[in-house]
Design an enzyme around this catalytic site. Structure first.
Site, mmCIF file in Angstrom:
data_model
loop_
_atom_site.group_PDB
_atom_site.id
_atom_site.type_symbol
_atom_site.label_atom_id
_atom_site.label_comp_id
_atom_site.label_asym_id
_atom_site.label_seq_id
_atom_site.Cartn_x
_atom_site.Cartn_y
_atom_site.Cartn_z
ATOM 1 N N ALA A 18 -45.260 42.845 23.915
ATOM 2 C CA ALA A 18 -44.293 43.493 25.078
ATOM 3 C C ALA A 18 -43.880 44.772 24.088
ATOM 4 C CB ALA A 18 -44.129 42.905 26.055
ATOM 5 N N GLY A 81 -38.244 36.698 18.051
ATOM 6 C CA GLY A 81 -36.569 36.192 17.488
ATOM 7 C C GLY A 81 -36.472 36.395 16.530
ATOM 8 N N VAL A 215 -47.946 41.548 29.430
ATOM 9 C CA VAL A 215 -48.822 41.088 29.778
ATOM 10 C C VAL A 215 -47.756 40.372 31.491
ATOM 11 C CG1 VAL A 215 -49.777 39.039 30.892
ATOM 12 C CG2 VAL A 215 -49.741 39.328 27.686
ATOM 13 N N TRP A 487 -28.703 30.852 21.422
ATOM 14 C CA TRP A 487 -29.978 32.460 21.876
ATOM 15 C C TRP A 487 -31.146 31.044 21.740
ATOM 16 C CZ3 TRP A 487 -25.067 35.069 20.368
ATOM 17 C CH2 TRP A 487 -24.616 35.978 21.020
ATOM 18 N N HIS A 488 -30.830 29.909 21.358
ATOM 19 C CA HIS A 488 -31.756 29.312 20.978
ATOM 20 C C HIS A 488 -32.304 28.531 22.564
ATOM 21 C CE1 HIS A 488 -29.361 28.490 17.516
ATOM 22 N NE2 HIS A 488 -29.960 29.460 17.569
ATOM 23 N N THR A 533 -33.232 27.448 16.210
ATOM 24 C CA THR A 533 -35.442 26.940 16.626
ATOM 25 C C THR A 533 -36.170 27.759 16.457
ATOM 26 O OG1 THR A 533 -34.209 28.668 18.837
ATOM 27 C CG2 THR A 533 -34.618 25.922 19.470
#
Length: 551
Positions: A18, A81, A215, A487-488, A533
Protein backbone atom coordinates in the site's frame (compact mmCIF):
# COMPACT_ATOMS: atom_id res chain seq x y z
CA UNK A 1 8.88 -14.40 1.02
CA UNK A 2 9.00 -12.65 -2.35
CA UNK A 3 12.75 -13.25 -2.49
CA UNK A 4 12.57 -16.94 -1.57
CA UNK A 5 9.52 -17.80 -3.68
CA UNK A 6 10.76 -15.99 -6.80
CA UNK A 7 14.12 -17.81 -6.53
CA UNK A 8 12.23 -20.74 -8.08
CA UNK A 9 11.82 -19.71 -11.72
CA UNK A 10 8.54 -21.65 -12.09
CA UNK A 11 6.88 -19.30 -9.60
CA UNK A 12 5.49 -15.95 -10.72
CA UNK A 13 5.38 -13.59 -7.72
CA UNK A 14 3.56 -10.27 -7.26
CA UNK A 15 4.16 -8.09 -4.18
CA UNK A 16 1.36 -5.62 -3.38
CA UNK A 17 2.36 -2.84 -0.98
CA UNK A 18 0.00 0.00 0.00
CA UNK A 19 2.89 2.38 0.75
CA UNK A 20 5.82 3.69 -1.22
CA UNK A 21 8.83 1.86 -2.58
CA UNK A 22 12.30 2.03 -1.01
CA UNK A 23 14.43 1.43 -4.13
CA UNK A 24 18.02 0.23 -3.62
CA UNK A 25 20.30 3.24 -3.25
CA UNK A 26 17.35 5.66 -3.25
CA UNK A 27 15.71 4.83 0.07
CA UNK A 28 14.36 7.86 1.96
CA UNK A 29 17.21 9.08 4.21
CA UNK A 30 14.90 8.90 7.25
CA UNK A 31 14.53 5.15 6.66
CA UNK A 32 18.23 4.54 6.07
CA UNK A 33 19.11 6.40 9.27
CA UNK A 34 20.59 4.24 12.02
CA UNK A 35 18.56 6.36 14.45
CA UNK A 36 14.94 5.26 14.05
CA UNK A 37 13.20 8.23 15.69
CA UNK A 38 12.76 10.23 12.48
CA UNK A 39 11.20 7.53 10.25
CA UNK A 40 9.11 6.38 13.18
CA UNK A 41 7.33 9.73 13.50
CA UNK A 42 7.05 10.44 9.77
CA UNK A 43 3.39 10.22 8.65
CA UNK A 44 4.50 9.43 5.07
CA UNK A 45 5.27 5.91 6.29
CA UNK A 46 2.17 5.27 8.45
CA UNK A 47 -1.46 4.22 8.29
CA UNK A 48 -2.30 7.70 9.60
CA UNK A 49 -5.93 7.01 10.59
CA UNK A 50 -5.18 3.96 12.74
CA UNK A 51 -6.08 4.49 16.40
CA UNK A 52 -6.25 1.86 19.13
CA UNK A 53 -7.31 1.28 22.72
CA UNK A 54 -4.43 0.11 24.89
CA UNK A 55 -6.19 0.14 28.26
CA UNK A 56 -8.62 -2.62 29.19
CA UNK A 57 -12.02 -2.51 27.48
CA UNK A 58 -14.65 -4.58 29.28
CA UNK A 59 -15.98 -7.30 26.97
CA UNK A 60 -19.18 -7.38 29.07
CA UNK A 61 -19.80 -3.62 28.75
CA UNK A 62 -17.72 -2.59 25.74
CA UNK A 63 -19.53 0.74 25.25
CA UNK A 64 -19.26 2.00 28.83
CA UNK A 65 -16.31 4.08 30.05
CA UNK A 66 -14.24 3.32 26.97
CA UNK A 67 -10.59 4.27 27.47
CA UNK A 68 -9.05 6.89 25.17
CA UNK A 69 -7.91 6.11 21.65
CA UNK A 70 -4.20 6.38 20.87
CA UNK A 71 -2.57 6.78 17.48
CA UNK A 72 -0.74 3.61 16.48
CA UNK A 73 2.30 3.91 14.22
CA UNK A 74 1.74 0.95 11.89
CA UNK A 75 4.08 1.03 8.91
CA UNK A 76 2.75 1.68 5.42
CA UNK A 77 5.89 1.38 3.28
CA UNK A 78 7.78 -1.40 1.52
CA UNK A 79 9.45 -3.49 4.21
CA UNK A 80 6.64 -2.81 6.68
CA UNK A 81 7.67 -2.32 10.30
CA UNK A 82 11.29 -3.19 9.50
CA UNK A 83 11.53 0.10 7.56
CA UNK A 84 10.62 2.30 10.55
CA UNK A 85 11.22 0.20 13.69
CA UNK A 86 14.00 0.38 16.28
CA UNK A 87 16.06 -2.25 14.36
CA UNK A 88 16.22 -4.53 17.42
CA UNK A 89 17.32 -8.02 16.37
CA UNK A 90 15.98 -10.30 19.14
CA UNK A 91 14.83 -13.89 18.78
CA UNK A 92 12.96 -14.75 21.95
CA UNK A 93 13.41 -17.56 24.46
CA UNK A 94 13.60 -21.28 23.72
CA UNK A 95 10.66 -21.63 26.14
CA UNK A 96 8.56 -19.43 23.80
CA UNK A 97 8.85 -21.89 20.97
CA UNK A 98 8.24 -24.87 23.26
CA UNK A 99 4.96 -23.16 24.13
CA UNK A 100 4.22 -22.55 20.46
CA UNK A 101 4.51 -26.29 19.91
CA UNK A 102 2.42 -27.06 23.01
CA UNK A 103 -0.29 -24.78 21.67
CA UNK A 104 -0.44 -26.68 18.41
CA UNK A 105 2.35 -25.24 16.25
CA UNK A 106 4.09 -28.59 15.91
CA UNK A 107 7.49 -28.37 14.25
CA UNK A 108 8.10 -24.86 15.62
CA UNK A 109 10.16 -25.91 18.67
CA UNK A 110 13.41 -24.02 19.35
CA UNK A 111 15.65 -26.51 17.56
CA UNK A 112 13.35 -26.31 14.50
CA UNK A 113 13.28 -22.50 14.33
CA UNK A 114 16.95 -21.80 15.18
CA UNK A 115 18.16 -22.80 11.66
CA UNK A 116 15.80 -20.19 10.18
CA UNK A 117 16.91 -17.47 12.59
CA UNK A 118 20.45 -18.26 11.44
CA UNK A 119 19.31 -18.19 7.80
CA UNK A 120 17.95 -14.63 8.27
CA UNK A 121 21.11 -13.08 9.67
CA UNK A 122 24.64 -12.17 8.74
CA UNK A 123 26.19 -11.67 12.17
CA UNK A 124 29.08 -9.24 11.92
CA UNK A 125 30.42 -9.96 15.42
CA UNK A 126 30.02 -13.68 16.21
CA UNK A 127 30.64 -16.93 14.39
CA UNK A 128 29.39 -19.89 16.39
CA UNK A 129 26.54 -22.40 16.69
CA UNK A 130 24.07 -19.62 17.56
CA UNK A 131 24.63 -17.41 14.52
CA UNK A 132 24.37 -17.22 10.75
CA UNK A 133 27.03 -15.65 8.52
CA UNK A 134 25.30 -15.69 5.12
CA UNK A 135 21.84 -14.21 5.75
CA UNK A 136 20.24 -11.20 4.14
CA UNK A 137 20.04 -9.09 7.31
CA UNK A 138 23.27 -7.90 8.96
CA UNK A 139 23.35 -8.00 12.77
CA UNK A 140 25.81 -6.12 14.97
CA UNK A 141 26.28 -4.51 18.38
CA UNK A 142 27.75 -1.15 19.47
CA UNK A 143 31.12 -2.01 21.12
CA UNK A 144 31.23 -1.17 24.83
CA UNK A 145 34.09 1.28 24.25
CA UNK A 146 31.79 3.30 21.94
CA UNK A 147 28.88 3.53 24.37
CA UNK A 148 27.71 6.92 25.61
CA UNK A 149 28.67 7.77 29.17
CA UNK A 150 25.01 7.31 30.04
CA UNK A 151 24.94 3.74 28.65
CA UNK A 152 28.27 3.03 30.37
CA UNK A 153 26.81 4.26 33.68
CA UNK A 154 23.81 1.93 33.25
CA UNK A 155 26.24 -0.96 32.70
CA UNK A 156 28.15 -0.04 35.86
CA UNK A 157 24.88 0.18 37.81
CA UNK A 158 23.87 -3.27 36.53
CA UNK A 159 27.22 -4.69 37.60
CA UNK A 160 26.83 -3.14 41.08
CA UNK A 161 23.36 -4.73 41.27
CA UNK A 162 24.96 -8.16 40.70
CA UNK A 163 23.88 -8.65 37.09
CA UNK A 164 25.97 -10.66 34.65
CA UNK A 165 27.48 -9.10 31.51
CA UNK A 166 26.52 -11.02 28.36
CA UNK A 167 28.58 -10.28 25.23
CA UNK A 168 25.77 -11.75 23.09
CA UNK A 169 22.09 -11.48 23.98
CA UNK A 170 21.23 -13.95 21.17
CA UNK A 171 23.57 -16.61 22.52
CA UNK A 172 22.51 -18.61 25.55
CA UNK A 173 19.19 -17.21 26.83
CA UNK A 174 20.07 -16.16 30.40
CA UNK A 175 19.61 -13.03 32.52
CA UNK A 176 22.08 -10.17 32.30
CA UNK A 177 22.95 -6.88 30.60
CA UNK A 178 24.40 -6.71 27.10
CA UNK A 179 25.11 -4.67 23.99
CA UNK A 180 21.80 -4.66 22.09
CA UNK A 181 21.78 -6.52 18.76
CA UNK A 182 20.40 -4.56 15.84
CA UNK A 183 19.75 -5.08 12.13
CA UNK A 184 22.12 -2.49 10.83
CA UNK A 185 25.42 -2.24 8.95
CA UNK A 186 27.81 0.68 8.46
CA UNK A 187 25.53 2.87 10.59
CA UNK A 188 22.56 2.36 8.27
CA UNK A 189 19.31 0.45 8.65
CA UNK A 190 18.86 -2.74 6.66
CA UNK A 191 15.12 -3.39 6.46
CA UNK A 192 13.56 -6.59 5.12
CA UNK A 193 13.00 -4.74 1.84
CA UNK A 194 16.64 -3.63 1.65
CA UNK A 195 17.96 -7.05 2.57
CA UNK A 196 15.67 -9.25 0.49
CA UNK A 197 14.56 -7.01 -2.41
CA UNK A 198 18.01 -5.84 -3.51
CA UNK A 199 18.93 -4.87 -7.07
CA UNK A 200 19.73 -8.44 -8.17
CA UNK A 201 16.50 -9.86 -6.78
CA UNK A 202 14.47 -7.08 -8.44
CA UNK A 203 15.93 -8.08 -11.84
CA UNK A 204 14.18 -11.46 -11.72
CA UNK A 205 11.68 -11.60 -14.61
CA UNK A 206 9.21 -13.59 -12.47
CA UNK A 207 9.01 -10.96 -9.69
CA UNK A 208 6.81 -7.84 -9.83
CA UNK A 209 6.72 -5.23 -7.05
CA UNK A 210 3.61 -3.06 -7.13
CA UNK A 211 3.81 -0.23 -4.58
CA UNK A 212 1.12 2.41 -3.81
CA UNK A 213 -1.23 -0.54 -4.25
CA UNK A 214 -3.89 -0.89 -1.57
CA UNK A 215 -5.72 -4.20 -1.50
CA UNK A 216 -9.49 -3.66 -1.16
CA UNK A 217 -10.59 -7.26 -0.90
CA UNK A 218 -9.74 -10.90 -1.33
CA UNK A 219 -11.41 -12.60 -4.30
CA UNK A 220 -13.16 -15.92 -3.70
CA UNK A 221 -14.85 -18.51 -5.87
CA UNK A 222 -16.66 -20.60 -3.30
CA UNK A 223 -14.01 -21.39 -0.69
CA UNK A 224 -11.10 -20.95 -3.13
CA UNK A 225 -9.17 -17.68 -2.86
CA UNK A 226 -8.34 -16.74 -6.45
CA UNK A 227 -6.81 -13.27 -6.10
CA UNK A 228 -7.29 -9.72 -4.84
CA UNK A 229 -8.93 -6.47 -5.84
CA UNK A 230 -6.63 -3.48 -5.35
CA UNK A 231 -6.58 0.27 -5.90
CA UNK A 232 -3.65 1.72 -7.87
CA UNK A 233 -3.66 5.49 -8.49
CA UNK A 234 -7.41 5.64 -7.92
CA UNK A 235 -8.19 2.77 -10.32
CA UNK A 236 -9.46 -0.65 -9.32
CA UNK A 237 -7.32 -3.53 -10.56
CA UNK A 238 -7.84 -7.27 -10.22
CA UNK A 239 -4.93 -9.66 -9.71
CA UNK A 240 -5.46 -13.42 -9.88
CA UNK A 241 -3.13 -16.15 -8.72
CA UNK A 242 -2.83 -19.73 -7.56
CA UNK A 243 -2.18 -18.58 -4.03
CA UNK A 244 -2.58 -15.38 -1.99
CA UNK A 245 -0.33 -14.73 1.00
CA UNK A 246 -1.49 -12.10 3.49
CA UNK A 247 1.38 -10.33 5.26
CA UNK A 248 -0.40 -7.26 6.55
CA UNK A 249 0.36 -7.63 10.25
CA UNK A 250 -1.75 -8.53 13.27
CA UNK A 251 -4.16 -5.60 12.79
CA UNK A 252 -4.78 -5.56 9.05
CA UNK A 253 -4.49 -9.29 8.21
CA UNK A 254 -7.49 -10.24 10.38
CA UNK A 255 -9.40 -7.23 9.00
CA UNK A 256 -8.89 -8.59 5.44
CA UNK A 257 -10.10 -12.03 6.54
CA UNK A 258 -13.17 -10.62 8.29
CA UNK A 259 -14.18 -8.53 5.27
CA UNK A 260 -13.87 -11.69 3.17
CA UNK A 261 -16.26 -13.63 5.45
CA UNK A 262 -13.62 -15.53 7.42
CA UNK A 263 -14.03 -15.14 11.16
CA UNK A 264 -16.39 -15.37 14.15
CA UNK A 265 -19.92 -16.10 12.89
CA UNK A 266 -21.63 -13.67 15.31
CA UNK A 267 -19.46 -10.73 14.28
CA UNK A 268 -19.79 -11.51 10.56
CA UNK A 269 -23.59 -11.70 10.87
CA UNK A 270 -23.67 -8.42 12.81
CA UNK A 271 -21.73 -6.82 9.95
CA UNK A 272 -23.96 -8.40 7.29
CA UNK A 273 -21.07 -10.37 5.77
CA UNK A 274 -21.82 -13.85 4.35
CA UNK A 275 -19.78 -16.56 6.12
CA UNK A 276 -17.14 -18.25 3.94
CA UNK A 277 -15.30 -19.98 6.82
CA UNK A 278 -16.44 -19.87 10.46
CA UNK A 279 -13.23 -19.28 12.42
CA UNK A 280 -13.79 -17.96 15.94
CA UNK A 281 -10.10 -17.05 16.41
CA UNK A 282 -9.84 -14.40 13.66
CA UNK A 283 -9.00 -11.08 15.32
CA UNK A 284 -9.05 -12.60 18.81
CA UNK A 285 -6.34 -12.76 21.52
CA UNK A 286 -4.37 -9.78 20.21
CA UNK A 287 -1.11 -9.46 22.14
CA UNK A 288 1.71 -6.93 22.61
CA UNK A 289 4.39 -6.30 25.22
CA UNK A 290 3.10 -3.82 27.87
CA UNK A 291 5.72 -1.21 28.75
CA UNK A 292 6.41 1.83 30.90
CA UNK A 293 9.26 4.29 31.02
CA UNK A 294 11.38 5.89 33.72
CA UNK A 295 13.09 8.89 32.18
CA UNK A 296 15.69 11.38 33.40
CA UNK A 297 17.66 14.43 32.34
CA UNK A 298 21.11 13.50 30.99
CA UNK A 299 23.96 15.81 31.88
CA UNK A 300 26.19 17.31 29.19
CA UNK A 301 29.02 14.97 28.26
CA UNK A 302 26.95 11.82 28.89
CA UNK A 303 24.68 12.26 25.86
CA UNK A 304 25.02 10.83 22.35
CA UNK A 305 28.58 10.80 21.02
CA UNK A 306 30.33 10.75 17.65
CA UNK A 307 30.60 6.95 17.44
CA UNK A 308 27.02 6.11 16.49
CA UNK A 309 23.49 7.41 15.98
CA UNK A 310 22.13 4.27 17.67
CA UNK A 311 20.39 5.59 20.78
CA UNK A 312 19.69 2.16 22.33
CA UNK A 313 23.09 0.63 23.03
CA UNK A 314 22.49 -1.50 26.12
CA UNK A 315 19.70 -3.86 27.14
CA UNK A 316 18.82 -5.77 30.30
CA UNK A 317 17.04 -9.12 30.62
CA UNK A 318 15.87 -10.25 34.03
CA UNK A 319 13.46 -12.69 35.67
CA UNK A 320 10.51 -11.57 37.79
CA UNK A 321 10.58 -14.97 39.53
CA UNK A 322 6.80 -15.01 39.81
CA UNK A 323 5.57 -18.62 40.25
CA UNK A 324 5.11 -20.54 37.01
CA UNK A 325 6.59 -17.83 34.77
CA UNK A 326 9.64 -18.74 32.65
CA UNK A 327 13.00 -17.08 33.30
CA UNK A 328 13.95 -13.96 31.34
CA UNK A 329 10.36 -12.69 31.28
CA UNK A 330 11.33 -8.99 31.60
CA UNK A 331 13.32 -6.69 29.29
CA UNK A 332 14.69 -3.16 29.59
CA UNK A 333 15.75 -1.12 26.56
CA UNK A 334 18.07 1.68 27.66
CA UNK A 335 17.72 4.77 25.45
CA UNK A 336 20.24 7.59 25.88
CA UNK A 337 18.09 9.79 23.63
CA UNK A 338 14.28 9.89 23.61
CA UNK A 339 13.50 11.81 20.40
CA UNK A 340 15.14 13.46 17.36
CA UNK A 341 14.76 17.00 18.68
CA UNK A 342 16.86 19.09 21.10
CA UNK A 343 14.88 18.10 24.21
CA UNK A 344 14.97 14.45 23.13
CA UNK A 345 18.78 14.68 23.11
CA UNK A 346 18.64 15.58 26.83
CA UNK A 347 16.20 12.91 28.03
CA UNK A 348 17.20 9.28 28.59
CA UNK A 349 14.79 6.44 29.31
CA UNK A 350 14.78 3.05 30.96
CA UNK A 351 11.97 1.44 28.95
CA UNK A 352 10.77 -1.64 30.82
CA UNK A 353 8.55 -4.13 29.05
CA UNK A 354 7.04 -7.47 29.87
CA UNK A 355 8.71 -9.93 27.53
CA UNK A 356 6.48 -12.86 28.50
CA UNK A 357 3.06 -11.28 28.81
CA UNK A 358 -0.07 -13.11 29.92
CA UNK A 359 -2.63 -10.52 28.74
CA UNK A 360 -4.41 -12.30 25.88
CA UNK A 361 -7.85 -10.67 25.74
CA UNK A 362 -7.18 -8.07 23.03
CA UNK A 363 -9.13 -8.13 19.79
CA UNK A 364 -9.48 -6.71 16.29
CA UNK A 365 -12.93 -6.39 14.75
CA UNK A 366 -14.51 -4.43 11.93
CA UNK A 367 -16.00 -0.99 12.50
CA UNK A 368 -17.63 -1.08 9.05
CA UNK A 369 -17.41 -3.27 5.96
CA UNK A 370 -15.76 -0.41 4.03
CA UNK A 371 -12.15 -1.33 3.17
CA UNK A 372 -11.11 2.32 3.62
CA UNK A 373 -12.02 2.31 7.33
CA UNK A 374 -9.62 1.13 10.00
CA UNK A 375 -10.80 -1.70 12.26
CA UNK A 376 -11.60 -1.42 15.97
CA UNK A 377 -8.46 -2.41 17.90
CA UNK A 378 -8.49 -3.20 21.63
CA UNK A 379 -5.15 -4.34 23.04
CA UNK A 380 -6.44 -4.80 26.61
CA UNK A 381 -2.91 -4.51 27.98
CA UNK A 382 -2.61 -5.47 31.66
CA UNK A 383 -5.83 -7.52 31.54
CA UNK A 384 -3.83 -10.16 33.45
CA UNK A 385 -2.91 -8.93 36.94
CA UNK A 386 0.53 -10.59 36.71
CA UNK A 387 1.40 -8.04 34.02
CA UNK A 388 0.34 -5.08 36.15
CA UNK A 389 2.28 -6.45 39.15
CA UNK A 390 5.45 -6.99 37.09
CA UNK A 391 5.39 -3.50 35.58
CA UNK A 392 5.04 -2.01 39.07
CA UNK A 393 7.95 -4.04 40.45
CA UNK A 394 9.88 -3.37 37.22
CA UNK A 395 9.48 0.37 37.71
CA UNK A 396 10.79 0.09 41.26
CA UNK A 397 13.71 -2.03 40.07
CA UNK A 398 14.64 0.58 37.46
CA UNK A 399 14.24 3.34 40.06
CA UNK A 400 16.80 1.58 42.25
CA UNK A 401 19.14 1.41 39.25
CA UNK A 402 18.46 5.07 38.44
CA UNK A 403 19.34 6.12 42.01
CA UNK A 404 22.60 4.16 42.11
CA UNK A 405 25.84 6.23 42.17
CA UNK A 406 26.95 5.60 38.54
CA UNK A 407 23.66 6.84 37.10
CA UNK A 408 23.17 9.68 39.57
CA UNK A 409 26.56 10.99 38.43
CA UNK A 410 25.35 11.46 34.83
CA UNK A 411 21.59 12.10 35.21
CA UNK A 412 19.23 14.32 37.17
CA UNK A 413 15.49 14.83 37.80
CA UNK A 414 14.11 11.30 37.17
CA UNK A 415 10.40 11.17 36.28
CA UNK A 416 7.77 8.61 35.23
CA UNK A 417 7.21 9.20 31.52
CA UNK A 418 4.27 8.51 29.25
CA UNK A 419 4.02 8.40 25.47
CA UNK A 420 1.15 10.88 25.40
CA UNK A 421 -0.48 12.75 22.53
CA UNK A 422 1.58 15.79 23.52
CA UNK A 423 4.82 13.81 23.28
CA UNK A 424 3.71 12.35 19.96
CA UNK A 425 2.77 15.79 18.59
CA UNK A 426 6.14 17.33 19.48
CA UNK A 427 7.80 14.25 17.94
CA UNK A 428 6.63 15.06 14.41
CA UNK A 429 9.58 16.36 12.41
CA UNK A 430 8.86 19.98 11.44
CA UNK A 431 10.36 23.47 11.79
CA UNK A 432 7.97 24.53 14.56
CA UNK A 433 8.91 21.58 16.80
CA UNK A 434 12.58 22.10 16.04
CA UNK A 435 12.36 25.73 17.18
CA UNK A 436 10.24 25.04 20.29
CA UNK A 437 12.44 22.21 21.52
CA UNK A 438 15.61 24.24 20.91
CA UNK A 439 14.26 26.98 23.23
CA UNK A 440 13.20 24.51 25.95
CA UNK A 441 16.52 22.64 25.68
CA UNK A 442 18.48 25.82 26.41
CA UNK A 443 16.42 26.36 29.56
CA UNK A 444 16.89 22.72 30.63
CA UNK A 445 20.64 23.15 30.32
CA UNK A 446 20.42 26.19 32.59
CA UNK A 447 20.50 26.35 36.42
CA UNK A 448 19.28 23.28 38.36
CA UNK A 449 16.30 25.14 39.88
CA UNK A 450 15.12 26.29 36.44
CA UNK A 451 15.56 22.77 35.05
CA UNK A 452 13.49 21.28 37.87
CA UNK A 453 10.77 23.87 37.27
CA UNK A 454 10.72 23.18 33.51
CA UNK A 455 10.58 19.39 33.95
CA UNK A 456 7.86 19.55 36.60
CA UNK A 457 5.71 22.02 34.65
CA UNK A 458 6.32 21.21 30.99
CA UNK A 459 7.66 17.65 30.76
CA UNK A 460 5.95 15.60 33.47
CA UNK A 461 2.31 14.69 32.84
CA UNK A 462 0.33 13.72 35.92
CA UNK A 463 2.74 11.90 38.24
CA UNK A 464 6.05 12.82 39.85
CA UNK A 465 8.88 10.43 40.73
CA UNK A 466 8.41 11.03 44.46
CA UNK A 467 4.68 10.32 44.19
CA UNK A 468 5.00 6.94 42.51
CA UNK A 469 7.92 5.89 44.71
CA UNK A 470 6.12 6.62 48.00
CA UNK A 471 2.51 5.81 47.11
CA UNK A 472 1.60 2.36 45.75
CA UNK A 473 -1.79 3.59 44.59
CA UNK A 474 -0.16 6.40 42.61
CA UNK A 475 2.28 3.92 41.04
CA UNK A 476 -0.58 1.58 40.08
CA UNK A 477 -2.57 4.49 38.62
CA UNK A 478 0.47 5.65 36.62
CA UNK A 479 1.17 2.16 35.26
CA UNK A 480 -2.46 1.59 34.26
CA UNK A 481 -2.66 4.95 32.51
CA UNK A 482 0.81 5.12 30.95
CA UNK A 483 1.40 1.49 29.92
CA UNK A 484 1.52 1.12 26.16
CA UNK A 485 2.57 -1.65 23.84
CA UNK A 486 5.86 -1.50 22.01
CA UNK A 487 4.39 -1.95 18.51
CA UNK A 488 4.62 -5.76 18.68
CA UNK A 489 1.01 -6.51 17.70
CA UNK A 490 0.62 -10.25 17.19
CA UNK A 491 -1.43 -13.45 17.59
CA UNK A 492 -4.75 -12.51 15.91
CA UNK A 493 -4.63 -15.37 13.33
CA UNK A 494 -2.89 -18.02 15.42
CA UNK A 495 -1.26 -21.21 14.21
CA UNK A 496 -2.67 -24.32 15.80
CA UNK A 497 -4.15 -27.77 15.45
CA UNK A 498 -7.06 -28.38 13.11
CA UNK A 499 -9.31 -29.29 16.07
CA UNK A 500 -8.47 -26.12 18.04
CA UNK A 501 -11.54 -23.87 17.66
CA UNK A 502 -9.38 -20.72 18.16
CA UNK A 503 -6.67 -21.55 15.61
CA UNK A 504 -6.88 -19.78 12.25
CA UNK A 505 -4.00 -21.24 10.22
CA UNK A 506 -2.06 -24.49 10.16
CA UNK A 507 1.70 -24.75 10.73
CA UNK A 508 2.36 -23.58 7.16
CA UNK A 509 0.14 -20.53 7.40
CA UNK A 510 -2.77 -22.03 5.41
CA UNK A 511 -6.13 -20.58 6.47
CA UNK A 512 -8.54 -23.22 7.76
CA UNK A 513 -11.69 -23.91 5.77
CA UNK A 514 -10.53 -22.26 2.55
CA UNK A 515 -8.02 -22.99 -0.20
CA UNK A 516 -5.32 -20.87 -1.83
CA UNK A 517 -4.90 -18.47 1.10
CA UNK A 518 -2.13 -18.18 3.69
CA UNK A 519 -1.26 -15.68 6.40
CA UNK A 520 2.45 -15.19 7.12
CA UNK A 521 3.23 -12.45 9.63
CA UNK A 522 3.21 -11.88 13.41
CA UNK A 523 -0.54 -12.51 13.54
CA UNK A 524 0.06 -16.29 13.29
CA UNK A 525 2.24 -16.46 16.44
CA UNK A 526 0.57 -18.67 19.09
CA UNK A 527 1.96 -16.27 21.74
CA UNK A 528 4.10 -13.17 21.35
CA UNK A 529 7.69 -14.30 22.01
CA UNK A 530 10.14 -12.66 24.46
CA UNK A 531 11.48 -10.46 21.67
CA UNK A 532 10.87 -7.53 19.40
CA UNK A 533 8.75 -9.19 16.73
CA UNK A 534 10.79 -8.30 13.62
CA UNK A 535 13.22 -11.22 13.70
CA UNK A 536 10.62 -13.83 14.73
CA UNK A 537 8.53 -12.59 11.78
CA UNK A 538 11.48 -12.90 9.37
CA UNK A 539 12.19 -16.38 10.74
CA UNK A 540 8.53 -17.32 10.18
CA UNK A 541 8.65 -16.12 6.57
CA UNK A 542 11.89 -18.06 5.95
CA UNK A 543 10.41 -21.25 7.43
CA UNK A 544 7.09 -21.12 5.59
CA UNK A 545 8.60 -20.06 2.26
CA UNK A 546 10.98 -23.02 2.60
CA UNK A 547 7.99 -25.31 3.08
CA UNK A 548 6.25 -23.82 0.01
CA UNK A 549 9.32 -24.08 -2.23
CA UNK A 550 10.04 -27.63 -1.05
CA UNK A 551 6.46 -28.84 -1.57
Amino acid sequence: MANRLSAKSANKVLVCEAGQDTPPGAEPPEIRDSYSGTAYFDPRFHWTELKVHTQVVSHNNPHENRPPLRKYEQARVLGGGSSINGQMANRGAPTDYAEWANRGAEGWEWDKVLPYFKKVERDLDFSNEWHGKDGRIPVRRIPVEHWTKHATAVGEACKLAGMKFLPDQNGEFVDGYFPVTHSNASEQRVSAAMGYLDTETRKRPNLTISTNTQVKSLLFEGTQCVGVKAMIDGKEVEFRGREVILSSGAIHSPAHLLRAGIGPVGHLRDMGIPVVSALEGVGQRLMDHPSISLSSFVRRGARMNEHTRRHIQIGIRYSSNLPGIPKGDMFVAVATKSAWHAVGEQIASLLTFINRTYSETGQVKLATTDWRNEPIVEFNLLSDKRDLDRLMTGFRKMAALQMSPPLKAVTDNPFPASYSDRVREIGVVNAKNKFLTAVVAKLLDGPAALRRYMIENFVIEGFTFDQVMTDDEALEAFVKKAAIGVWHASCTCRMGRADDPMSVVDTQGRVKGVQGLRVVDASIFPIVPCANTNFPTLMTAEKISDAIVSA
